[in-house]
Enzyme design. Structure first.
Site, short mmCIF file in Angstrom:
data_model
loop_
_atom_site.label_atom_id
_atom_site.label_comp_id
_atom_site.label_asym_id
_atom_site.label_seq_id
_atom_site.Cartn_x
_atom_site.Cartn_y
_atom_site.Cartn_z
N HIS A 136 43.48 43.13 44.77
CA HIS A 136 43.45 44.96 45.19
C HIS A 136 42.19 45.34 44.36
CE1 HIS A 136 46.73 45.32 47.44
NE2 HIS A 136 47.36 44.61 46.90
N THR A 188 43.26 30.13 36.23
CA THR A 188 42.49 30.99 36.46
C THR A 188 41.10 30.60 36.76
OG1 THR A 188 41.90 31.21 34.22
CG2 THR A 188 43.53 32.67 35.02
#
Length: 209
Positions: A136, A188
């Protein structure tokens, strides 16, 4: 098989042409989005889900359990390879990017896969794993986060990978062939071929010779 592959390629090209045309017509895109997606539930409407077997590709001998939430609108690709399994209470979402899963691959209990994600063959995902290519947007402090839309970075999991229970694979990550992600790891960044990674954030623990 060659004819089928050609038909699949044609359908994918046709879908891409439709998407490009809709970009030039925001009003039509908004109307189609409303027609296909339940805006409150953020999933395809019931009549679209009924038609899913007509536009999803499921390889011979594959299985998706009845309790799996398949949020797979027809304007994106979903493909499950031969003898692959999506186990109970998982969620597959290709609303913002294709989800392609290879042959002889197992998506374990309570997994969440949010595209664009490509998973190879002979991959084993244990329980409660999240693989997401979606973020987002939040950089504009003058607007609510839910007004700023989303961004995506494709995730790729190569052949012959094992991911342990509770792991999280974040946007933009590629996991190399014959690698292992330890339980509870948060991946990550890219994982090279033949490595064991673990921790938060995940780091190389050892190389598999």
């Amino acid at each position: 098989m060659e004819g089928f592959d050609g038909l699949t390629t044609y359908r994918n090209m046709n879908n891409e042409n439709i998407r490009q045309k809709l970009k030039g017509s925001p009003r039509m895109k908004q109307w189609l989005d409303w027609l296909i997606m339940n805006q409150r539930d953020a999933r395809p409407r019931w009549y679209i889900r009924l038609l899913a077997p007509l536009y999803q590709h499921r390889g011979r001998g594959s299985k998706i359990y009845h309790s799996v939430r398949m949020d797979t609108p027809p304007y994106r690709r979903f493909s499950l390879g031969r003898k692959s399994v999506v186990e109970s209470f998982s969620c597959i979402n290709n609303a913002v990017g294709d989800v392609v899963i290879g042959d002889h691959t197992r998506i374990g209990l309570h997994n969440t896969i949010i595209g664009p994600v490509t998973i190879g063959s002979h991959v084993n995902l244990a329980q409660n794993i999240t693989v997401t290519a979606l973020n987002h947007n939040f950089d504009d402090a003058t607007r609510r986060i839910d007004q700023q839309g989303v961004s995506t970075q494709p995730v790729t999991i190569a052949d012959d990978v094992w991911i342990g229970a509770g792991a999280v694979v974040l946007p933009g990550v590629t996991i190399g062939r014959h690698s292992v992600v330890a339980a509870g790891a948060v991946v990550t960044r890219d994982v090279p071929d033949g490595c064991v990674v673990g921790g938060v954030p995940a780091k190389i623990i050892k190389h598999i010779n």
